[in-house]
Structures are given as C-alpha cells and as structure tokens.
Motif scaffolding. Structure first.
Motif, short mmCIF file in Angstrom:
data_model
loop_
_atom_site.label_atom_id
_atom_site.label_comp_id
_atom_site.label_asym_id
_atom_site.label_seq_id
_atom_site.Cartn_x
_atom_site.Cartn_y
_atom_site.Cartn_z
N ILE A 541 20.51 -9.36 26.22
CA ILE A 541 21.38 -10.49 25.88
C ILE A 541 21.44 -11.51 27.00
CG2 ILE A 541 23.78 -11.12 25.41
CD1 ILE A 541 24.05 -8.52 23.86
N TYR A 542 21.59 -11.01 28.26
CA TYR A 542 21.85 -11.94 29.36
C TYR A 542 20.61 -12.25 30.19
CZ TYR A 542 26.79 -11.13 28.41
OH TYR A 542 28.01 -11.06 27.80
N GLY A 543 19.57 -11.40 30.11
CA GLY A 543 18.34 -11.68 30.84
C GLY A 543 18.29 -11.10 32.22
N TYR A 544 19.38 -10.50 32.72
CA TYR A 544 19.39 -9.88 34.05
C TYR A 544 19.02 -8.41 33.94
CZ TYR A 544 22.14 -13.96 35.59
OH TYR A 544 22.59 -15.21 35.88
N SER A 545 18.28 -7.90 34.96
CA SER A 545 18.00 -6.46 35.02
C SER A 545 19.20 -5.76 35.66
CB SER A 545 16.74 -6.19 35.84
OG SER A 545 16.95 -6.56 37.20
N ALA A 546 19.25 -4.41 35.51
CA ALA A 546 20.36 -3.65 36.08
C ALA A 546 20.41 -3.78 37.59
CB ALA A 546 20.24 -2.18 35.67
N LEU A 557 28.60 -13.99 37.83
CA LEU A 557 27.28 -13.78 37.25
C LEU A 557 27.18 -14.39 35.85
CD1 LEU A 557 24.50 -12.36 37.58
CD2 LEU A 557 25.51 -10.43 36.34
N LEU A 558 28.20 -14.19 35.03
CA LEU A 558 28.13 -14.64 33.64
C LEU A 558 28.66 -16.06 33.47
CD1 LEU A 558 29.32 -11.37 31.88
CD2 LEU A 558 27.01 -12.06 32.52
N ALA A 559 29.15 -16.67 34.54
CA ALA A 559 29.65 -18.05 34.49
C ALA A 559 30.56 -18.24 33.29
CB ALA A 559 28.48 -19.04 34.45
N VAL A 560 31.59 -17.39 33.22
CA VAL A 560 32.50 -17.42 32.08
C VAL A 560 33.14 -18.80 31.98
CG1 VAL A 560 34.54 -16.38 31.05
CG2 VAL A 560 32.95 -14.98 32.37
N SER A 561 33.18 -19.32 30.76
CA SER A 561 33.76 -20.66 30.56
C SER A 561 35.19 -20.69 31.04
CB SER A 561 33.68 -21.04 29.08
OG SER A 561 34.35 -20.09 28.29
N THR A 562 35.58 -21.79 31.64
CA THR A 562 36.88 -21.89 32.31
C THR A 562 38.05 -21.74 31.35
OG1 THR A 562 36.79 -24.29 32.03
CG2 THR A 562 35.96 -23.38 34.09
N HIS A 563 37.85 -22.01 30.07
CA HIS A 563 38.97 -21.93 29.14
C HIS A 563 39.18 -20.51 28.60
CE1 HIS A 563 35.45 -22.37 26.50
NE2 HIS A 563 36.17 -21.72 25.58
N SER A 564 38.29 -19.54 28.97
CA SER A 564 38.46 -18.19 28.42
C SER A 564 38.16 -17.10 29.45
CB SER A 564 37.56 -18.01 27.21
OG SER A 564 36.20 -18.23 27.59
N LYS A 590 20.85 -15.82 32.12
CA LYS A 590 20.12 -16.05 33.36
C LYS A 590 19.36 -17.36 33.33
CE LYS A 590 16.72 -13.85 36.41
NZ LYS A 590 15.82 -12.66 36.60
N ASP A 591 18.85 -17.76 32.15
CA ASP A 591 18.10 -19.00 32.03
C ASP A 591 19.00 -20.23 31.90
OD1 ASP A 591 19.13 -18.67 29.50
OD2 ASP A 591 17.18 -18.31 28.54
N GLY A 592 20.34 -20.01 32.03
CA GLY A 592 21.28 -21.12 31.97
C GLY A 592 21.75 -21.47 30.58
#
Length: 919
Positions: A541-546, A557-564, A590-592
C-alpha cells in the motif's frame, strides 16, 4: 559370592579395635550426626559407621536400616578394610563378588555401596563409614571428597575414645602405685617404733632389777640378767639397723616412684597437648585441674590464668550454665560416661560449639574425684550441616517449584532418581521407576533417542535439548527433554510437556502468516508512535519495505494530513476510550501520492494488561472513493434528469385535472387519476432510492441536536393526522417527557413511515398507538445474560380506554438478542391490522420486499421504506424489529441510546397513565 580374606595385621587390628572399648555401646550423637550427614551428601537412603569384629560387623551408628550387626562373611565392609582408598560398588548385582550375596538378594537389597576405611594412626583399619542404596548410582568427586572428610572425623572420635581410656588407666595405676608405696612406708615406720619402745622398756626393767638387788656394778656385769640385757640391746640395735635400712630403701623406691610418676605426668601432659581433641579435667567442685594445649588454642585462655577456677564462670554462655551444671551433677551421681554439646565463649568473645564425651575418676570410697571431658570443636561441621540443610531446603523448594519431570539417569539408561511432573502424568507409576532401565518403561524409539542424546551430552559436556512425541491417555503430546551432565557417567533429564506451547506457536505462526499475507496494511507502533512491525500488505500500500520503516515515526513517515492526525496522537493517550474503532483519512505513499485509507486502531497490551502500543490496520479505499464519487455524480445527474421531466409531467397532469383545458370523460378522468397516482409513486421511488444511496454513502451525515421526545411525537402525529382521518383511524400517543440527542429530521422520517404503514394496513374504526418510554429498573438487577433470558416487549390495549396502555418488558426468549438496558429510549408503533407472517418479520426490512406483492398496486409503496428506517436507526446506534400476530395486528419497536437524557416529569400527554417498564 566371594568372601573377603583376613588382613595381614588382623590380630593387631582387632586389638586396636578392642582398645577403643566401643563395641556394643549405646548410640552417640557425635557418630549419628556424621552418619546422617553422609547420607545427605551422597543422596542415599542408608548410611552407617561399621566396625569389623572377628566374626561380625557391628554398627555404631546407622541410618535407614534396623539391624545392629551382620555376619562378617557377607559384609561389604570386610572387603573395604583390605584397602586404604574408598571402595565403590556402582551396581552390586553386576559385580561377581556380590551377585549372590544375601545383602543383595534379600533385605536390604543392596545395589550400590561406597565405604571409606577407618584407618588409625598405627595403620589399623577398624571398619568403614559407608553409604548404601537400593538402586545403582555413581558418586560425584565432590560426594567422594565429602565422604572421606567425614570418615576422618569418625577416626578422630575413635582415637579420642582410645586416648581417653588410656589416660584413665594411667591415672588409676599411678594413683594405686603411690598408695602402695605410702602404705609400705607406714608399716616400716610403725614396726621401727614398736621395736624402739621394746628396747626402752627392757632398759628400764634392767635398771629396776639392779636397784632392787643393790649389787655392786662388777657383780651385775657377770650376772645372767646383765647378759640377757646386753643380748636384748644388741638385738634391738640389729633390728633397728635393719628397719632403718628398709626405711631407706623404701624412701629410695618412693623417690624413684615419684620420679616415675612425674615422668608419667609429663608424658600424659605431652599426650594431652598433642592429641587432636580438647581435654578438660575438673575436680569434684567443677574447678579446672587440667586444660590441654588444644583447649588453650581454642579458647585463647592460658592454663595458668584459669587454673583452679570454676570453668562455667569462664567458658560458658549464660544460658548454658544451668544445663551444663545438670550434666556435671549427673556425672557426680555416677551417670557416666555421657555426651552432650554446648558452646564455649573464647577470650575474644567468639562462640565455638563443642561436642563432649565425659567420664569420671573415683576415689577409694567410690566417690567422683575428677571429671574428664574430651571434646571436638564441631563449629565448622555444624555450619556445614546447616548450610547443607539450607541448601537442601532451597533445592527441595526449587524442585517442588519446577513442574517438569526430573530423572537422574546413568549413561546406559538406568533410572537413579525419578521425580514426577506436576503438570502431567507419566506412563508408569513413579515409585516403580527407580532402578529400572528406560528400555523397560518407554517405547523403543523414544528410549533409543534419549540414550543417543545422553551419550552426546556426556561426550561434549553440553546441554542437549530435543523434542519428541508420544501417546498419553490416547492423546498425542509433544514433550521437550533437556539433558544436563550431573556426574561421571550420569545425567539429569528434565522433561516438560510443551503441547500447549506448540499449539500456541502454531497459532502464532498461522496468525503471522495471515498478517503477512493480508492485503491490508497491519502496522504495530509503540506508545511514542514509532513503528515496531510492518507487514507485506503495508509495503504494497505505502511502498516502504519493513527495514525502511522500523523505528521511524508513523506520523512523519506517512505524512498524515493535518486535518486528521488525531488518530496517531491517541496512541499515547492514557485513556483507552480515545482509541478509534474505525475512521477514514489520507496518507502519503513513498512516491508522494496521496491515498485514501480506512483505519482501525486498537490498543496492544502485555500479559499484565499494561498498554505497550497500538495496532493499526489500514485499507486502501482510493478505488472505492473513486467509485463513490462516480456514483454521487450519477445520482446527481439522475436526480436532475428524472425529477425535471417528472415535475413537468405532474404539472401537466394537474392542469388536465383542473379542467382548464377541457373536460374529460369519466373514462378519461379515471385514466388521469391513474397517471397522477403513478407519477406520485415514481416520485416517491426516486426519492427513496436517492435517500437509500445517500444513507449508504459518505454523504449521509447525521445532524444531531437535543430535543424533547414529546415534541417529536406531536410533530409526527400532526403530519399524519389528515391521512388518519381519511382512513377513519384513531391515533393515540403516550410519551415520557425526556431529552434526546439525535437527528430529528431522520427520526421524523422513520416514525412517519411506520405510522403511515400502520394507518394504511389498519381496518377503519381501529386505533394506532404511538408510544415512547425511557426504560427504568423496577425489579432486582441482574447481570446481562446471566440467569435471565433476553427480553421481549408486548403492548396490550386497555379494554376500558383505547388511549390507555401498559408497556411491559417481559422475561421471555425471542429471536432478538439485544437486551434493553436502563436509560434506553423505546419507541413503539402498534396497529390492529391483519398482521405479518412470522417468516416475513425479517424479510420486510430488505430492499423491495413487501408482505404481499399486490399491496403495491392496491395500497402503494416501493418496498424501500422499512429498509431506509433500519438504516437510519442503525446509524443512531439503535435497533428496529417487528412482532406480529396474524389477524390481531403488528408492533414495530425502535431502541435508541440517549446521549443526553434529562427526565423532567413522568406525566403523559392527554392525561394518559404512566408507562412502566419492568424487567
């Protein structure tokens, strides 16, 4: 059986044994303590101090056996005294010297023997300190060393006894010699005195005769009496000379006797000072007469400074004075020899524990003149015994605490000890295991496997761990064996049932496989928000390895949106109620790229219930969101494109109905009414479809507000009043006045739908009841689901008044499993219509479902109303269901949780009776 030959010094050995004067004496604690300690050290059931006499072995001390002696020809100890080192027989049944020995084939069934010879300073082996067991075993080097140390202590006791006996004999003989010398001298002196007295009497008698006869001196000299006097005088001088000679000789002998006695005293003192024991000699009053060098070294007191002082005033602890005085009194009363233990106080204040063996010397009258005590400092031995007991208690407690099966086993598989497990039963009774071989009690493959790992442990010195399976009570069990080297050719095997652990491991493995293969992202985070685990679904889902995510902050890491981003902040919150069951938000890949995700966050706790972090399950719903947007756009288009021509059509039909563009025939008028009704039904269908889609999409958001339930019901009745009047139906309402926090418009929609159906399906002249009640406890409280069935609700009209009703919550089992709890709002709509078949009570809430298909033509309806009602109620966290009796009517029930409830008054509308809820 091989009989042991006699030692080469047998006569001297027997003489030394008899000099100890120990055979056939009572038991003594000094020997018994050593025997018990030997049994503890070696872990055996039998131990003894055995003295080998001419034709028997006699046991001075014994543990675990009742007999006092056995014949010498079958004695193991007869073999042991032939060598200077310890004799060890690991398995008597396998030793040709003892295979047919009566001690092996009969009681006490000796299988193991170890004996240390008791060798005196002269080299005579008097017997052994031996340990015996009924199963084969092997002693460790530490156990052998301990047994040899204890044997030396036994030898010291025997030497002490022999030295004490010699000391007593020497003292008695010296005393008797002095008495004889003194008696003889007294006799000589007495005889000399008598002789001198006779000579004096003779002289006096002769002088008296001369005076009496009054003869001249010359005549007297030639008289017979003169001759007799001179002869008697000469004889007296001869006798006197002889007596003086004899007295002189006796004095010389006495001098030599005293010199010999002094030498004996010096020798005795030297013996006492060099003997390896404490020797204390007291007079009849308890004063110190002799105090050997070992006593001086032990106490720190010199003999000169304590001589003739009462020993209990100097050497004893205050609490020991009276008990020792009692022992001293027993000795004076003739109760000797005896033995006891007491502590001595040294000059520096240190306490030393002494084991005493006491005897007494008697005077000519048979009274105690001296008390001789010989002792051994057993302080270190007692400390070792106490440490051993403590160690044994600790080991015993550890063994009791360990649930495993524990086996001491030789390299060939013979069981030496067998301690059953606490957590499972063994294949054979544990009391039958000792002395048996593993091949006798275990399946061949398991026995061979254990022998293999036993030999490997003995060869490498490393702990061997392996698993095996066996059937126990017809059930396959998995067990783990741990083999540790515990001695020469001996191992300790610990067996643990790990069936539950293996099942748990298998379950964890399956769970891990499920987690790893899940398409959803399953992420573990610590309390500080750092990632601790990351599955393959998260990588997809996110593109990052463990490896890239472990230890990094999930928020960053997940750059959670500021409103949530509150969902991650809740992880560290102390209040677990803040955790989310479900939410939807946006994360960055990971790809933005931003993606829509549905999250479920749950706390993770350890075995003690403490929070250690959280589990986050994320599902990529980007495609679903895209579909929803397309559907919303479609619904918007359909809503516009269908409603616009429908509105135009209804307008045209209304214009025709007014007659403004011309009148219609009766048949035309009928067709117009049908067209007008069909247009209305189509409009309702469109609205219901749109409502149903909105309720199932993200656009359906409840707009909650606080309002009075009574006001809500009055609004519903007002809206349905016209329909009720047309159908000739009476509507009765009863409502407890309470505040409710909900979406008012949606609830009006639900109640209006239910009330409309009730009016539609009720015969004219009947009543429809609409009630609202706040549940209350009116009986004893009980735990939900414990001792009481699920409740059902029935509403019965009061025959005297249609507006009066009683609402009862009865304890009867129904298909609905939700229990009504205090503080729940219960809404009911009851009619007196035809009823609903039982098999239709659940189906009617599905889409496009009706009790009778002809109802749609005769009474209208789309089959979506109840579906919409259920969706609205469930969005409020409530439940809706129906109950019915054919031919008598139906009742629909709605339960709603009250977020804000402020009861004001139990008064009901229109003076109706109070609603009572019973459980």
């Amino acid at each position: 059986m091989t009989q042991a030959p006699l030692p080469t010094n047998e006569l001297a050995r027997l003489a030394a044994l008899h000099q100890c004067h120990i055979l056939n004496t009572p038991a003594e604690s000094a020997f018994d303590d050593i025997t018990r300690l030997a049994a503890h050290i070696c872990g055996v059931s039998i131990a003894m101090v055995s003295l080998v006499d001419a034709d028997r072995q006699w046991f001075k001390s014994k543990v675990g056996i009742e007999v006092n002696e056995t014949p010498r020809e079958i004695a193991f100890c007869a073999h042991a005294i032939l060598q200077r080192e310890i004799l060890i027989v690991p398995d008597a049944a396998a030793d040709e010297r003892f295979t047919t020995n009566l001690l092996v084939t009969a009681e006490p069934h000796v299988r193991f023997y170890a004996g240390v010879p008791l060798i005196t300073l002269e080299g005579h082996a008097l017997g052994t300190l031996c340990v015996i067991d009924r199963v084969p075993r092997i002693l460790s080097p530490e156990q052998i060393e301990g047994l040899e140390i204890l044997a030396r202590q036994v030898v010291k006791q025997l030497e002490l006894r022999r030295n004490l006996d010699a000391l007593e004999r020497s003292a008695v003989e010296s005393k008797q010699t002095v008495r004889k010398r003194i008696g003889f001298a007294s006799s000589v002196i007495s005889f000399a005195g008598i002789t001198a007295a006779l000579m004096a009497l003779s002289a006096i008698f002769y002088q008296s005769a001369i005076d009496f006869q009054q003869q001249p001196w010359s005549q007297a000299l030639h008289s017979d009496s003169t001759v007799r006097f001179l002869a008697a005088t000469c004889l007296g001088f001869v006798i006197l000379s002889l007596l003086f000679y004899l007295g002189y000789a006796e004095l010389q002998k006495r001098y030599y006797a005293e010199e010999t006695l002094e030498q004996e005293r010096d020798f005795t003192a030297a013996v006492l000072d060099t003997v390896g024991a404490l020797v204390l000699v007291l007079d009849a009053k308890g004063r110190i007469v002799r105090f050997n060098r070992n006593c001086e070294q032990t106490t720190g007191h010199a003999f000169a400074e304590i001589r003739h002082r009462l020993f209990w005033d100097i050497l004893l602890l205050p609490q020991d004075v009276e008990p020792v005085k009692a022992v001293f009194a027993d000795l004076k009363a003739g109760q000797f020899p005896n033995a006891h233990e007491n502590a001595w106080m040294t000059k520096t204040g240190e306490q030393r524990l002494i084991a005493w063996s006491n005897t007494a010397l008697l005077d000519d009258d048979g009274a105690v003149e001296y008390v001789i005590g010989t002792g051994i400092d057993i302080t270190e031995r007692k400390q070792a015994e106490n440490a051993l007991r403590k160690s044994e208690a600790t080991n015993r407690a550890l063994v009791e605490a360990i649930p495993d099966l524990m086996i001491r086993m030789t390299k060939d598989g013979t069981y030496l000890d067998f301690i059953p497990a606490k957590s499972f039963t063994v294949l054979k009774p544990h009391n039958e295991m000792r002395g048996r071989n593993i091949h006798e009690v275990m399946p061949p493959d398991i026995a061979q496997q254990r022998i293999h790992y036993t030999q490997k442990a003995l060869q490498t010195g490393e702990t061997q761990v392996y698993e095996f399976q066996l059937l126990r009570d017809d059930k396959a069990c998995t067990e783990e064996a741990r083999i540790v080297v515990s001695g020469e050719d001996e191992v300790l095997v610990m067996v643990r049932d790990i069936s539950d652990r293996k099942q748990a491991e298998e379950a964890l493995f399956q769970l891990a496989a499920i987690v790893e293969s899940s398409c959803d992202a399953i992420i573990g985070v610590a309390l500080d928000g750092k990632i601790t685990s990351w599955n393959a679904g998260a990588t997809k889902i996110y593109g990052y390895s463990a490896e890239e995510t472990r230890g990094r902050s999930a928020i960053v890491l997940l750059a959670v949106s500021t409103h949530s981003n509150e969902w991650l902040e809740m992880i560290a919150d102390e209040n677990p109620a803040q955790y989310l069951n479900y939410c939807e938000t946006q994360h960055s890949r990971k790809d933005g790229k931003w993606i829509d995700v549905a999250l479920t966050i749950s706390p993770v706790r350890d075995a003690a219930g403490n929070r250690t972090g959280a589990s986050i399950i994320a599902r990529d719903i980007s495609d679903r969101r895209a579909m929803e947007r397309m559907k919303d756009e479609f619904i918007s288009v359909v809503s516009h494109e269908l409603r616009t021509p429908l509105t135009s059509l209804k307008g045209s039909l209304s214009l025709l109905q007014t007659g403004q563009i011309g009148s219609l025939s009766a048949k035309g008028q009928r067709m117009l009414e049908i067209a007008f009704s069909s247009a209305d039904r189509l409009g309702v269908l469109i609205n219901n479809i749109l409502d149903l889609e909105r309720l199932g999409s993200s656009q359906s958001l409840l707009t909650k507000q606080t309002f009075d339930v009574t006001d809500l019901m009055q609004q519903v009745v007002s809206e349905m009043q016209l329909s009720a009047e047309k159908a000739n139906i009476a509507v009765s309402i009863a409502s407890a006045s309470t505040q409710l926090h909900a979406d008012r418009d949606r609830l009006v929609q639900v109640l209006t739908n239910l009330l409309s159906n009730a009016i539609k399906f009720s015969p004219p002249g009947t009543t429809v009841w609409l009630t609202a009640a706040l549940t209350q406890e009116t009986s004893e409280k009980s735990e939900p689901g414990v001792g009481a069935p699920n409740p059902a609700v029935t509403v019965q009209p009061n025959p005297s008044s249609a507006s009066n009703l009683t609402l009862n919550l009865q304890h009867t089992q129904t298909q609905h499993t939700q229990s009504l709890t205090p503080g729940t709002l219960l809404l009911t709509v009851k009619d007196q219509g035809r009823g609903i078949p039982t098999d239709k009570l659940e189906v009617i809430f599905d889409r496009f479902q009706q009790v009778d298909a002809s109802d749609a033509r005769q009474r209208g309806g789309t089959g979506l109303g109840l579906t919409i009602c259920r969706s609205i109620v469930e969005q409020h966290g409530g439940q809706i269901w129906a109950e019915s009796v054919l031919g008598k009517g139906s009742t629909f029930y709605i339960t709603l949780p009250i977020d804000i409830a402020m009861p004001r008054s139990p008064a009901l509308l229109q003076g109706q009776t109070e609603v009572e809820v019973k459980r």
